[in-house]
Scaffold this motif. Structure first.
Motif, short mmCIF file in Angstrom:
data_model
loop_
_atom_site.label_atom_id
_atom_site.label_comp_id
_atom_site.label_asym_id
_atom_site.label_seq_id
_atom_site.Cartn_x
_atom_site.Cartn_y
_atom_site.Cartn_z
N GLU A 402 0.81 -1.22 0.00
CA GLU A 402 0.00 0.00 0.00
C GLU A 402 0.84 1.27 0.00
N GLU A 403 2.14 1.10 0.21
CA GLU A 403 3.01 2.27 0.20
C GLU A 403 2.96 2.99 -1.16
N ILE A 404 2.70 2.19 -2.20
CA ILE A 404 2.66 2.74 -3.56
C ILE A 404 1.68 3.91 -3.67
N LEU A 405 0.54 3.80 -2.99
CA LEU A 405 -0.49 4.84 -3.13
C LEU A 405 -0.49 5.84 -1.97
N ILE A 406 0.58 5.82 -1.21
CA ILE A 406 0.56 6.58 0.05
C ILE A 406 0.36 8.08 -0.17
N ASP A 409 -4.25 11.80 -3.32
CA ASP A 409 -5.15 12.76 -2.72
C ASP A 409 -6.32 12.09 -1.98
N GLN A 410 -6.81 12.74 -0.96
CA GLN A 410 -7.95 12.22 -0.19
C GLN A 410 -9.17 11.94 -1.05
N LYS A 411 -9.36 12.79 -2.10
CA LYS A 411 -10.54 12.64 -2.95
C LYS A 411 -10.53 11.30 -3.69
N LEU A 412 -9.35 10.72 -3.81
CA LEU A 412 -9.24 9.49 -4.58
C LEU A 412 -9.19 8.24 -3.69
N ILE A 413 -9.71 8.40 -2.49
CA ILE A 413 -9.73 7.30 -1.53
C ILE A 413 -10.30 6.00 -2.12
N PRO A 414 -11.36 6.06 -2.99
CA PRO A 414 -11.87 4.80 -3.54
C PRO A 414 -10.81 3.96 -4.24
N ILE A 415 -9.79 4.61 -4.78
CA ILE A 415 -8.73 3.83 -5.43
C ILE A 415 -7.91 3.09 -4.39
N LYS A 416 -7.62 3.77 -3.31
CA LYS A 416 -6.91 3.12 -2.21
C LYS A 416 -7.71 1.95 -1.69
N ASP A 417 -9.03 2.20 -1.55
CA ASP A 417 -9.91 1.13 -1.06
C ASP A 417 -9.88 -0.07 -1.99
N ARG A 418 -9.86 0.24 -3.29
CA ARG A 418 -9.85 -0.84 -4.27
C ARG A 418 -8.58 -1.69 -4.09
N LEU A 419 -7.44 -1.03 -3.93
CA LEU A 419 -6.18 -1.76 -3.73
C LEU A 419 -6.28 -2.62 -2.47
N HIS A 420 -6.83 -2.01 -1.43
CA HIS A 420 -6.95 -2.73 -0.17
C HIS A 420 -7.83 -3.97 -0.36
N HIS A 421 -8.92 -3.76 -1.07
CA HIS A 421 -9.84 -4.85 -1.33
C HIS A 421 -9.14 -5.97 -2.12
N LEU A 422 -8.39 -5.57 -3.16
CA LEU A 422 -7.70 -6.57 -3.98
C LEU A 422 -6.70 -7.35 -3.14
N LEU A 423 -5.98 -6.63 -2.30
CA LEU A 423 -4.98 -7.30 -1.47
C LEU A 423 -5.64 -8.27 -0.49
N GLU A 424 -6.71 -7.79 0.14
CA GLU A 424 -7.40 -8.64 1.11
C GLU A 424 -7.96 -9.89 0.42
N ALA A 425 -8.46 -9.69 -0.81
CA ALA A 425 -9.11 -10.80 -1.50
C ALA A 425 -8.10 -11.82 -2.01
N THR A 426 -6.89 -11.37 -2.32
CA THR A 426 -5.97 -12.30 -2.96
C THR A 426 -4.90 -12.86 -2.04
N LEU A 427 -4.52 -12.12 -1.02
CA LEU A 427 -3.39 -12.59 -0.20
C LEU A 427 -3.83 -13.66 0.81
#
Lengths: 427, 482
Positions: A402-406, A409-427
């Protein structure tokens, strides 16, 4: 039919001049270069058998979309993945623009059209004759659709602009080719999000090429989220030309695809141009995930930064090939590159080739690459705090990825969430 | 770029001081390469059947190969028929038994080079094998080493005195099929050094070979083979020079190292072949294949090189880490000035468990020099828990030079750790400013910084060579300004 024959057929049927030229050029280039081979340096470690040796069929336009046997509702998918992100949107379903699912940009000073409406003058600023290899030629010769976005001087795109590519179930192997053109005028600003999602269990070959011209002092933020289906070969390209003082920040999440390759060709042509490329490439099962970068400092006082991370599981194969070229007389250059990889299994493979090619002297260039496993010390620390092994590993991996997206901007939080979701789903 | 003070200019433009030609009574064969030439070389050396057959196999294989073109160096096509493949100083039939029998001209030449064979013998305690053009002319300290069971002699001598060892190890690390220049070398190599350290022996002195190209139009093709048996240790030095000529000369050598259980080989090179003049005319094409294999458990091979000469250097000293817990090291300083080009680096192939390797490479480019680091770190699946650390730094002096870094890193298991870092920059103005503010002159400041830049490598060199290397760097570069 062979690729050459298909390309030839296509190049004859185009009407607009620019398109005719582009396709004719692609045909010539394909005839001289052919498909990539192992002897081409950037393709050395690629599983070339996953690039179809002959053209596949075009997907059919359907009234009802299916994905893995279930009915697809693009609207719901969108709501789910973008989590209410307030955005402009163009939805492509199987390579065709779906207007009812789109929300075209309407800001002042912003021109938007599909590529079919592009005139010869509009294309002048693009260096459209830049096929690096046969796959680019295929894209240039065969692309069916795409968008054209032009920002006038000082124009600001007030919402992020999402290019949402969706592929549905097809009965036979299919291909699709897209090409987008974006011109960011002087001092303009825009956020572009390329999203690719696949629900196709059959073989698929997709090429997607984004041409970007950033005029002086423009500021572009670019995301590419690639979640193609596991039976697809995805070849993405970002071809950017940065003029004086232009800034490009690009982020990549390379997730899906049997073979997923993202290429960057960035030319820092103007004084003070600044580019940062960041991304995460992930692979599991037998996925091949690749990032190829060719970044050229053609002018003085330019700056670039690259930070790519790889996480490879099972029998996945990751490839990073990143080149920084500093031309003669391009002085006062700062260029940094970093590629860190974590192998989670003994069958996973990483090939990394960070390259520096420097012909000027007043430069500060560096690159670093690491390949390894999770830090034992950090694991021990977490475990000594009473956290289980699995959980501790999970936490460290999340932190790593997740450091990649650190810095977004706050407005783009859904993208961070998407990454988090992908990581949670695959790892 | 800022101005170059004249004192510094004098230094950087100082001409090659080993460029003299010695009038030796030479025996040369006709130009060109054919199977007959290979047979002729072999018969001149009175070689046993197996070696001739090996040469012929290599020659036939060479004919099927094409010259590689993937490196970053550019040079006009080499005409392999325009080279003399054998040249030797004429000596008495049986070769010199002691130093007194060496042609006085040859001795004078080595004195001029600062490698006084006799002085070496008396003072420094370094055993030297001197190779002129194609043949070994003198080996010192032979009898003293023989007492310990160490074999240190010219390659052709070893073929006769220890054919079984040659047969056992020749081509096992670098097979003649390896690459174009290896195949060529295997077919026409005329001499070189052979060194064998028996079980448990720690070689009491540094062994050294000095290579000199003297004759015109010749190529030098030598072969070095070093075998360190279980628990032995040897430190080996190699130095080279050549006269100044307008025409490029080819040097294609092969070095093979074999380290068995717990053995350690330290191989140091100071390469100072003639680099060509300021316009890039002439100079040596240095196409060398060097490879060592850590065959045994806990064995260690360490390469240290200082590359200041040659018009073109194309060289990748490598280590195959086959034995468990074995260690490979590569320390390199490569300097290119004027029109010199260097494409150099290393390969570390990890096969055994817990193997580790370290790569420190320092490239300095000045003038119109092009300096490339090209390296491969490969961790195979079997090499669990392996470790590699790579650092390659480049220093740029002048705005017409280039520095390139092309590392290849391949990892095939999850338990290993590989780190690579590289940087390229010029000498920082702030660094110079700091030194100047402390009362150092600009030249001293630059010299200090360059020396500091190379220190990691120099400190790995044996004393005798560290001095030479520092002097060499001084002659061609020290005091340059970025």
């Amino acid at each position: 039919m062979s690729w050459a024959a298909q390309i030839e057929q296509h190049s004859r049927s185009s009407k607009a001049n620019w398109l005719k030229n582009l396709r004719q050029h692609a045909l010539n280039e394909f005839n001289s270069k052919g498909l990539p081979t192992r002897h081409m340096e950037p393709w050395k470690h690629t599983k070339l058998s996953l690039i179809p040796s002959n053209p596949l069929q075009w997907p059919q336009q359907k009234t009802e979309l299916l994905g893995f046997g279930l009915k697809l509702e693009p609207k719901k998918i969108l709501d789910h993945v973008l989590k209410g992100l307030d955005c402009y949107l163009v939805t492509f379903v199987d390579g065709h623009i779906n207007e009812s699912l789109s929300n075209f940009p309407k800001d002042q000073g912003v021109q938007f059209s599909s590529i079919g409406h592009l005139s010869d003058e509009d294309v002048v600023s693009f260096k459209t004759k830049s096929s690096q290899h046969g796959v680019h030629s295929i894209n240039a010769a065969l692309f069916q659709t795409g968008i054209f976005l032009k920002l006038d001087k000082n124009a600001v795109l007030t919402k992020p602009f999402v290019l949402f590519h969706l592929s549905s179930e097809n009965k036979s192997p299919t291909m699709k080719h897209l090409r987008h053109f974006i011109v960011a005028g002087e001092k303009s600003q825009a956020t572009i999000i390329e999203f690719h999602m696949g629900f196709n269990s059959n073989d698929e070959f997709e090429t997607s090429y984004l041409n970007l011209v950033a005029q002086p002092d423009s500021n572009i933020l670019h995301f590419k989220i690639q979640e193609a289906s596991m039976s697809s070969t995805h070849m993405g390209t970002l071809d950017a030309k940065l003029e004086a003082g232009a800034v490009l920040r690009s982020y990549l999440l390379n997730w899906g695809g049997r073979l997923a390759r993202q290429e960057y060709y960035v030319a820092l042509d103007g004084k003070g141009a600044d580019c940062s490329l960041k991304g995460l490439f992930f692979g599991k099962n037998e996925q091949n995930s690749e990032v190829i970068i060719d970044l050229q400092h053609n002018s003085s006082n330019t700056k670039s930064e690259q930070n790519f991370k790889g996480v490879l599981e099972d029998k996945a194969h990751g490839v990073f090939y990143g080149k920084i070229l500093v031309q003669k007389d391009a002085q006062k250059i700062n260029a940094d590159q970093s590629n860190k990889n974590i192998l989670l299994s003994d069958d996973a493979i990483v090939n990394t080739r960070p390259q520096l090619e420097i012909y000027a002297d007043d430069v500060k260039c560096s690159h670093g690459a690491t390949i390894g496993r999770l830090d034992e010390g950090a694991l021990f620390y977490l475990r000594s705090r009473g956290i289980g092994k699995k959980e501790a590993e999970h936490m460290l991996l999340l932190g790593f990825a997740e450091e990649i997206l650190i810095d977004i901007d706050q407005k783009l939080i859904p993208i961070k969430d998407r990454l988090h979701h992908l990581l949670e789903a695959t790892l | 770029m800022s101005k170059t003070p004249s004192a510094i200019k004098d230094l950087t433009e100082k001409e090659y001081q080993y460029g003299f030609v010695t009038a030796l009574d030479q025996e040369v064969i006709k130009k060109g390469l054919s199977e007959d030439v290979v047979r002729l070389i072999s018969s001149k050396k009175n070689e046993p059947e197996f070696l001739l057959n090996w040469r012929l196999k290599a020659y036939r294989h060479w004919l099927t190969m094409t010259e590689p073109n993937w490196s970053q160096v550019k040079y006009p096509k080499i005409d392999y028929q325009d080279i003399i493949y054998y040249a030797a100083p004429k000596t008495k039939k049986d070769g010199p038994k002691s130093l007194d029998e060496i042609d006085p001209e040859v001795r004078k030449m080595f004195d001029k080079l600062g490698i006084s064979l006799e002085e070496q013998k008396r003072l420094s305690g370094v055993a030297v094998d001197a190779v002129v053009d194609s043949v070994s002319v003198a080996t010192t300290f032979k009898s003293k080493l023989a007492e310990l069971g160490i074999v240190f002699c010219s390659f052709s001598e070893a073929v006769h005195s220890h054919p079984d060892l040659i047969k056992k190890y020749l081509g096992t690390v670098v097979p003649y099929t390896d690459n174009y220049f290896v195949a060529l070398n295997s077919a026409v190599f005329s001499d070189g050094s052979f060194c064998f350290i028996p079980k448990g022996v720690r070689c009491p002195m540094e062994l050294s070979t000095y290579f000199r190209i003297n004759a015109a139009d010749t190529g030098q093709f030598e072969r070095t083979l070093i075998v360190a048996e279980e628990g032995s240790y040897v430190s080996y030095l190699e130095g080279c020079t050549a006269p100044r000529r307008d025409k490029n000369q080819l040097h294609a050598a092969v070095v093979e190292l074999v380290a068995l259980d717990n053995a350690e080989i330290k191989y140091s090179t100071v390469q100072n072949w003639y680099p060509g003049d300021k316009e890039g005319k002439g100079g040596i094409y240095n196409f060398v294949t060097k490879r060592g294999i850590c065959r045994g458990h806990k064995s260690k091979i360490s390469w240290t090189q200082v590359e200041t000469g040659s018009a073109i250097t194309w060289k990748y000293p490598s280590v195959i880490l086959k034995g468990d817990n074995s260690v490979g090291e590569f320390y390199s300083v490569a300097l290119t000035n004027n029109y010199q080009q260097a494409d150099t680096g290393t390969k570390m192939i990890h096969l055994g468990k817990n193997t580790s390797s370290t790569i420190i490479s320092k490239g300095i480019s000045a003038g119109r020099g092009q300096n490339t680091y090209r390296g491969l770190v490969q961790i195979q699946k079997t090499a669990t828990n392996s470790r590699n650390y790579t650092q390659c730094d480049s220093l740029l002096i002048g705005d017409r030079c280039g520095a390139h870094t092309f590392p290849y890193i391949e990892v095939k298991n999850s338990g290993s750790q590989v780190e690579h870092e590289a940087s390229t920059s010029k000498i920082g103005e702030d660094q110079i400013f700091y030194c100047k503010s402390r009362g150092l002159s600009e030249e001293d400041a630059v010299s200090l910084i360059v020396n500091g830049f190379c220190k990691d490598v120099f400190k790995k060199l044996p004393m005798e060579f560290a001095v030479e290397a520092q002097k060499l760097l001084g002659v061609s570069l020290e005091g340059s300004i970025g």
